[in-house]
Design a protein around this motif. Sequence first.
Motif, PDB file in Angstrom:
ATOM      1  N   CYS A 255       0.861  -1.179   0.000  1.00 29.23           N
ATOM      2  CA  CYS A 255       0.000   0.000   0.000  1.00 29.23           C
ATOM      3  C   CYS A 255       0.898   1.229   0.000  1.00 29.23           C
ATOM      4  CB  CYS A 255      -0.903   0.003   1.220  1.00 29.23           C
ATOM      5  SG  CYS A 255      -1.851   1.530   1.444  1.00 29.23           S
TER       6      CYS A 255
ATOM      7  N   ARG B 107     -17.081  -5.819   5.663  1.00 29.71           N
ATOM      8  CA  ARG B 107     -15.639  -5.578   5.666  1.00 29.71           C
ATOM      9  C   ARG B 107     -15.108  -5.821   7.070  1.00 29.71           C
ATOM     10  NH1 ARG B 107     -13.595  -0.419   2.364  1.00 29.71           N
ATOM     11  NH2 ARG B 107     -15.031  -1.480   0.951  1.00 29.71           N
TER      12      ARG B 107
ATOM     13  N   TYR C 170      -8.283  -4.186   1.241  1.00 29.31           N
ATOM     14  CA  TYR C 170      -8.188  -2.739   1.210  1.00 29.31           C
ATOM     15  C   TYR C 170      -7.165  -2.236   2.223  1.00 29.31           C
ATOM     16  CZ  TYR C 170     -12.693  -3.032  -1.193  1.00 29.31           C
ATOM     17  OH  TYR C 170     -13.708  -3.337  -2.070  1.00 29.31           O
ATOM     18  N   CYS C 171      -6.432  -1.238   1.801  1.00 32.33           N
ATOM     19  CA  CYS C 171      -5.569  -0.491   2.700  1.00 32.33           C
ATOM     20  C   CYS C 171      -6.339   0.721   3.193  1.00 32.33           C
ATOM     21  CB  CYS C 171      -4.313  -0.060   1.945  1.00 32.33           C
ATOM     22  SG  CYS C 171      -3.188   0.993   2.861  1.00 32.33           S
ATOM     23  N   ALA C 172      -6.118   1.098   4.448  1.00 32.30           N
ATOM     24  CA  ALA C 172      -6.847   2.237   4.994  1.00 32.30           C
ATOM     25  C   ALA C 172      -5.980   3.004   5.977  1.00 32.30           C
ATOM     26  CB  ALA C 172      -8.120   1.757   5.677  1.00 32.30           C
TER      27      ALA C 172
ATOM     28  N   VAL D  87     -13.518  -0.830  11.303  1.00 32.64           N
ATOM     29  CA  VAL D  87     -13.752  -0.074  10.075  1.00 32.64           C
ATOM     30  C   VAL D  87     -14.068   1.392  10.364  1.00 32.64           C
ATOM     31  CG1 VAL D  87     -15.309   0.167   8.103  1.00 32.64           C
ATOM     32  CG2 VAL D  87     -14.504  -2.102   8.772  1.00 32.64           C
TER      33      VAL D  87
ATOM     34  N   TYR E  94     -11.511   4.412  10.387  1.00 36.95           N
ATOM     35  CA  TYR E  94     -10.770   4.803   9.197  1.00 36.95           C
ATOM     36  C   TYR E  94     -11.577   5.714   8.282  1.00 36.95           C
ATOM     37  CZ  TYR E  94      -7.323   1.365  10.545  1.00 36.95           C
ATOM     38  OH  TYR E  94      -6.351   0.675  11.225  1.00 36.95           O
TER      39      TYR E  94
ATOM     40  N   TYR F 151      -9.855   7.057   5.311  1.00 40.43           N
ATOM     41  CA  TYR F 151      -9.241   7.021   3.983  1.00 40.43           C
ATOM     42  C   TYR F 151      -9.075   5.568   3.560  1.00 40.43           C
ATOM     43  CZ  TYR F 151      -7.971  11.843   5.066  1.00 40.43           C
ATOM     44  OH  TYR F 151      -7.999  13.176   5.413  1.00 40.43           O
ATOM     45  N   TRP F 152      -9.458   5.304   2.322  1.00 39.75           N
ATOM     46  CA  TRP F 152      -9.445   3.925   1.807  1.00 39.75           C
ATOM     47  C   TRP F 152      -8.843   3.876   0.408  1.00 39.75           C
ATOM     48  CZ3 TRP F 152     -11.119  -0.134   4.791  1.00 39.75           C
ATOM     49  CH2 TRP F 152     -11.810   0.207   5.969  1.00 39.75           C
TER      50      TRP F 152
END
Length: 126
Positions: A22, A45, A95-97, A110, A113, A115-116
Amino acid sequence: QVQLVESGGGSVQAGGSLRLSCAASGLTYSTKCMGWFRQAPGKEREGVAAIYTVGGSIYYADSVKGRFTISQDNAKNTVYLQMNSLKPEETAMYYCAAAGGTWYGGCLEVYEYNYWGQGTRVTVSS
């Protein structure tokens, strides 16, 4: 402007390994956590692994402990997820967050966070 770009997904057989990357840009000192999440079709998620950027603590979901390793290269502004002994049920979008907004004290949830990345697909065949 924060950007998170994942790479490294692909198809592997059960028991195989993948390394996700990422690349992050635009993050500020207010970022508390960097994490990896996954979402399988029809499922919510879920947090997989995360780093508390301030203190360096690392967190893993119980299901991946001993098989996945999260790490970061501050010089490259990159976070990695090494995944070993992959299972078919771990097929998902990963996904990176980044947690750069209001923080409630956790790193695997979840809601922490804001920003994804766009995600990278991981397919594990049996």
